[in-house]
Design an enzyme around this catalytic site. Structure first.
Site, PDB file in Angstrom:
ATOM      1  N   CYS A 114       0.816  -1.228   0.000  1.00  0.00           N
ATOM      2  CA  CYS A 114       0.000   0.000   0.000  1.00  0.00           C
ATOM      3  C   CYS A 114       0.843   1.269   0.000  1.00  0.00           C
ATOM      4  O   CYS A 114       0.392   2.316  -0.451  1.00  0.00           O
ATOM      5  CB  CYS A 114      -0.939   0.014   1.198  1.00  0.00           C
ATOM      6  SG  CYS A 114      -2.010  -1.422   1.226  1.00  0.00           S
ATOM      7  N   HIS A 259      -4.000   6.846   1.093  1.00  0.00           N
ATOM      8  CA  HIS A 259      -4.232   5.535   0.502  1.00  0.00           C
ATOM      9  C   HIS A 259      -5.654   5.118   0.880  1.00  0.00           C
ATOM     10  O   HIS A 259      -6.048   5.229   2.039  1.00  0.00           O
ATOM     11  CB  HIS A 259      -3.204   4.543   1.035  1.00  0.00           C
ATOM     12  CG  HIS A 259      -3.624   3.112   0.908  1.00  0.00           C
ATOM     13  ND1 HIS A 259      -4.012   2.567  -0.296  1.00  0.00           N
ATOM     14  CD2 HIS A 259      -3.740   2.125   1.838  1.00  0.00           C
ATOM     15  CE1 HIS A 259      -4.356   1.300  -0.100  1.00  0.00           C
ATOM     16  NE2 HIS A 259      -4.195   1.012   1.174  1.00  0.00           N
ATOM     17  N   ASN A 289     -10.180  -1.066  -2.367  1.00  0.00           N
ATOM     18  CA  ASN A 289      -8.775  -0.803  -2.028  1.00  0.00           C
ATOM     19  C   ASN A 289      -7.905  -1.336  -3.175  1.00  0.00           C
ATOM     20  O   ASN A 289      -7.868  -2.538  -3.428  1.00  0.00           O
ATOM     21  CB  ASN A 289      -8.467  -1.519  -0.704  1.00  0.00           C
ATOM     22  CG  ASN A 289      -7.045  -1.328  -0.213  1.00  0.00           C
ATOM     23  OD1 ASN A 289      -6.132  -1.112  -1.005  1.00  0.00           O
ATOM     24  ND2 ASN A 289      -6.860  -1.444   1.087  1.00  0.00           N
TER      25      ASN A 289
HETATM   26  N1  ACO Z   1     -19.163 -10.340   5.070  1.00  0.00           N
HETATM   27  C1  ACO Z   1     -19.905 -10.690   6.143  1.00  0.00           C
HETATM   28  N2  ACO Z   1     -19.375 -11.021   7.326  1.00  0.00           N
HETATM   29  C2  ACO Z   1     -18.039 -10.979   7.430  1.00  0.00           C
HETATM   30  C3  ACO Z   1     -17.205 -10.619   6.374  1.00  0.00           C
HETATM   31  C4  ACO Z   1     -17.809 -10.294   5.140  1.00  0.00           C
HETATM   32  N3  ACO Z   1     -17.117  -9.928   4.069  1.00  0.00           N
HETATM   33  N4  ACO Z   1     -15.937 -10.666   6.784  1.00  0.00           N
HETATM   34  C5  ACO Z   1     -15.945 -11.031   8.072  1.00  0.00           C
HETATM   35  N5  ACO Z   1     -17.229 -11.229   8.473  1.00  0.00           N
HETATM   36  C6  ACO Z   1     -17.718 -11.640   9.757  1.00  0.00           C
HETATM   37  C7  ACO Z   1     -16.657 -12.321  10.600  1.00  0.00           C
HETATM   38  O1  ACO Z   1     -16.584 -13.678  10.246  1.00  0.00           O
HETATM   39  C8  ACO Z   1     -17.206 -12.112  11.997  1.00  0.00           C
HETATM   40  O2  ACO Z   1     -18.204 -13.071  12.215  1.00  0.00           O
HETATM   41  P1  ACO Z   1     -18.423 -13.701  13.691  1.00  0.00           P
HETATM   42  O3  ACO Z   1     -18.717 -12.543  14.581  1.00  0.00           O
HETATM   43  O4  ACO Z   1     -19.564 -14.630  13.461  1.00  0.00           O
HETATM   44  O5  ACO Z   1     -17.116 -14.365  14.009  1.00  0.00           O
HETATM   45  C9  ACO Z   1     -17.889 -10.756  11.914  1.00  0.00           C
HETATM   46  O6  ACO Z   1     -18.081 -10.486  10.517  1.00  0.00           O
HETATM   47  C10 ACO Z   1     -17.073  -9.644  12.514  1.00  0.00           C
HETATM   48  O7  ACO Z   1     -15.758  -9.838  12.129  1.00  0.00           O
HETATM   49  P2  ACO Z   1     -14.645  -8.895  12.649  1.00  0.00           P
HETATM   50  O8  ACO Z   1     -13.325  -9.295  12.075  1.00  0.00           O
HETATM   51  O9  ACO Z   1     -14.763  -8.767  14.118  1.00  0.00           O
HETATM   52  O10 ACO Z   1     -15.119  -7.561  11.957  1.00  0.00           O
HETATM   53  P3  ACO Z   1     -14.620  -6.155  12.256  1.00  0.00           P
HETATM   54  O11 ACO Z   1     -15.719  -5.387  12.885  1.00  0.00           O
HETATM   55  O12 ACO Z   1     -13.295  -6.149  12.906  1.00  0.00           O
HETATM   56  O13 ACO Z   1     -14.430  -5.655  10.762  1.00  0.00           O
HETATM   57  C11 ACO Z   1     -12.714  -5.315   9.149  1.00  0.00           C
HETATM   58  C12 ACO Z   1     -13.532  -6.316   9.865  1.00  0.00           C
HETATM   59  C13 ACO Z   1     -13.640  -4.444   8.279  1.00  0.00           C
HETATM   60  C14 ACO Z   1     -11.718  -5.960   8.213  1.00  0.00           C
HETATM   61  C15 ACO Z   1     -12.009  -4.486  10.215  1.00  0.00           C
HETATM   62  O14 ACO Z   1     -11.195  -5.304  10.998  1.00  0.00           O
HETATM   63  C16 ACO Z   1     -11.244  -3.384   9.637  1.00  0.00           C
HETATM   64  O15 ACO Z   1     -11.805  -2.377   9.296  1.00  0.00           O
HETATM   65  N6  ACO Z   1      -9.933  -3.581   9.596  1.00  0.00           N
HETATM   66  C17 ACO Z   1      -9.032  -2.699   8.926  1.00  0.00           C
HETATM   67  C18 ACO Z   1      -8.345  -3.474   7.916  1.00  0.00           C
HETATM   68  C19 ACO Z   1      -8.537  -2.915   6.559  1.00  0.00           C
HETATM   69  O16 ACO Z   1      -9.507  -2.363   6.165  1.00  0.00           O
HETATM   70  N7  ACO Z   1      -7.507  -3.069   5.812  1.00  0.00           N
HETATM   71  C20 ACO Z   1      -7.475  -2.579   4.503  1.00  0.00           C
HETATM   72  C21 ACO Z   1      -6.518  -3.375   3.710  1.00  0.00           C
HETATM   73  S1  ACO Z   1      -4.897  -3.226   4.284  1.00  0.00           S
HETATM   74  C22 ACO Z   1      -4.438  -1.669   3.952  1.00  0.00           C
HETATM   75  O17 ACO Z   1      -4.717  -1.147   2.931  1.00  0.00           O
HETATM   76  C23 ACO Z   1      -3.733  -0.949   5.008  1.00  0.00           C
END
Ligand code: ACO
Length: 332
Positions: A114, A259, A289
């Site tokens: 990234c 980014h 992304n």
């Molecule tokens: N659709 C539906 N449900 C999903 C999906 C999906 N695509 N992906 C995960 N889930 C589910 C999980 O399995 C979990 O289910 P459970 O509660 O039954 O176990 C539930 O959703 C919640 O999962 P979490 O991982 O706790 O979700 P969170 O609220 O943390 O959100 C996310 C996940 C969006 C990835 C979050 O961690 C985040 O915003 N992280 C930042 C990472 C990111 O965006 N990186 C970008 C790429 S890297 C970069 O460019 C820097």
């Protein structure tokens, strides 16, 4: 010593639009979940018969060259940032030369995910400031769709990413207080395993096996919560660091182009910097992304939308796998 400034920007997005509703048909996810957690509504996926990473980079470069009023033959050097090059090796800068019809000039790939585009921009800036080159193409291009686990198992990562390319022409200028003012680059490999693709990689011997494919280590792994926590700290930190070394303050910035990682990350950064929403650019809803391509695509869109003006102070910033984080400050 010369200064370097961006004289052209361009983007290339594949025609094929993949909406959140399209993803609902192939994995257990929902438009509401994706929008709420990431801000993404749709992304583009390549036609693999035509739109390779180097091809998209060349198409974006042609537009940047047109804006700069240059021909491919005017380019002295290519810096190509990608994590999804056409081949495991050589880098994508080499085949891109052929698409542009300029074999022979130097071409270098940057593997900083990234932050790859900003590492590339900083490198190009140094080549220009020392007088080694006059016009450099700095390209970010990604064909993520070829490497995502498009099943429910891979949904936490697969819904985030899209394909596309962006490019800039960085040119020497004798204008003072213009162009790139500061670059700040950081990395901390302590966190290499928190956002990575393990195979193919020489950490395993051989670099990829049937077992790796079965176990899914050929797909990206992301510790999402960890990435979120570090990103919202590092983004503001490196933006403020770049401003401090230029003797400027956040209040003087006309537009931050981060980014496009995730809308929730962008909003948290905007709040931490105490900026109004309109001063932090976002287009993640359209493209997802696109890793190394996201900043040059966002710059092109921001320019097309009339959000960048002559002499504006623009802050570019990124955080990603490595972990790596970086910022560049420019006077447009
Ligand atoms: N659709 C539906 N449900 C999903 C999906 C999906 N695509 N992906 C995960 N889930 C589910 C999980 O399995 C979990 O289910 P459970 O509660 O039954 O176990 C539930 O959703 C919640 O999962 P979490 O991982 O706790 O979700 P969170 O609220 O943390 O959100 C996310 C996940 C969006 C990835 C979050 O961690 C985040 O915003 N992280 C930042 C990472 C990111 O965006 N990186 C970008 C790429 S890297 C970069 O460019 C820097």
């Amino acid at each position: 010593m010369h200064n370097s400034k961006i004289t052209g920007v361009g983007k290339y997005l594949p025609e094929k639009i993949v909406t959140n509703f399209d993803l609902e048909k192939i994995m257990d996810t929902s438009d509401a979940w994706i929008r709420e957690r990431t801000g993404i509504i749709e992304r583009r996926f390549v036609n693999p018969d035509i739109e390779t990473t180097s091809y998209m980079g060349a198409e974006a470069s042609k537009k940047a060259l047109k804006m700069a009023g240059l021909k491919p033959q005017d380019i002295d050097f290519i810096i190509f940032a990608t994590l999804s090059a056409d081949y495991f090796f050589p880098g994508a800068g080499c085949p891109m030369q052929i698409h542009l019809g300029i074999p022979g000039i130097g071409a270098m790939d940057i593997r900083n995910q990234c932050t790859g585009f900003l590492y590339g921009l900083a490198t190009a800036d140094q080549f220009i400031k020392t007088g080694m080159y006059k016009n450099i193409l700095v390209v970010g291009s990604e064909s993520h769709s070829a490497g995502l686990n498009m099943t429910t198992q891979g949904r936490d990562v697969a819904v985030l990413f899209g394909d596309g390319a962006g490019a800039v022409v960085l040119s020497a200028t004798d204008e003072k207080n213009k162009g790139i003012l500061v670059n700040k680059l950081h990395a901390d490999g302590t966190y290499a395993r928190e956002l990575c693709v393990i195979n193919p990689g020489s950490f395993t011997h051989p670099i990829v096996s049937h077992k790796d494919i079965d176990e899914g280590t050929i797909y990206p792994y992301m510790n999402g919560k960890y990435v979120f926590k570090h990103a919202i700290t590092r983004f503001p930190e490196v933006i403020l660091e770049s401003l401090e070394s230029a003797g400027l303050t956040i209040g003087e910035v006309d537009l931050v182009i981060p980014h496009q990682a995730n809308q929730r990350i962008t909003e948290a950064v905007q709040i931490r910097l105490g900026l109004p929403k309109e001063k932090v650019y976002s287009n993640i809803h359209k493209y997802g992304n696109t890793t190394a391509a996201s900043i040059p695509i966002a710059m092109t869109d921001a320019l097309e939308e009339g959000l960048i003006h002559d002499n504006d102070l623009i802050s570019l910033a990124s955080f990603g796998s490595g972990f790596t984080w970086a910022a560049s400050l420019l006077k447009w």
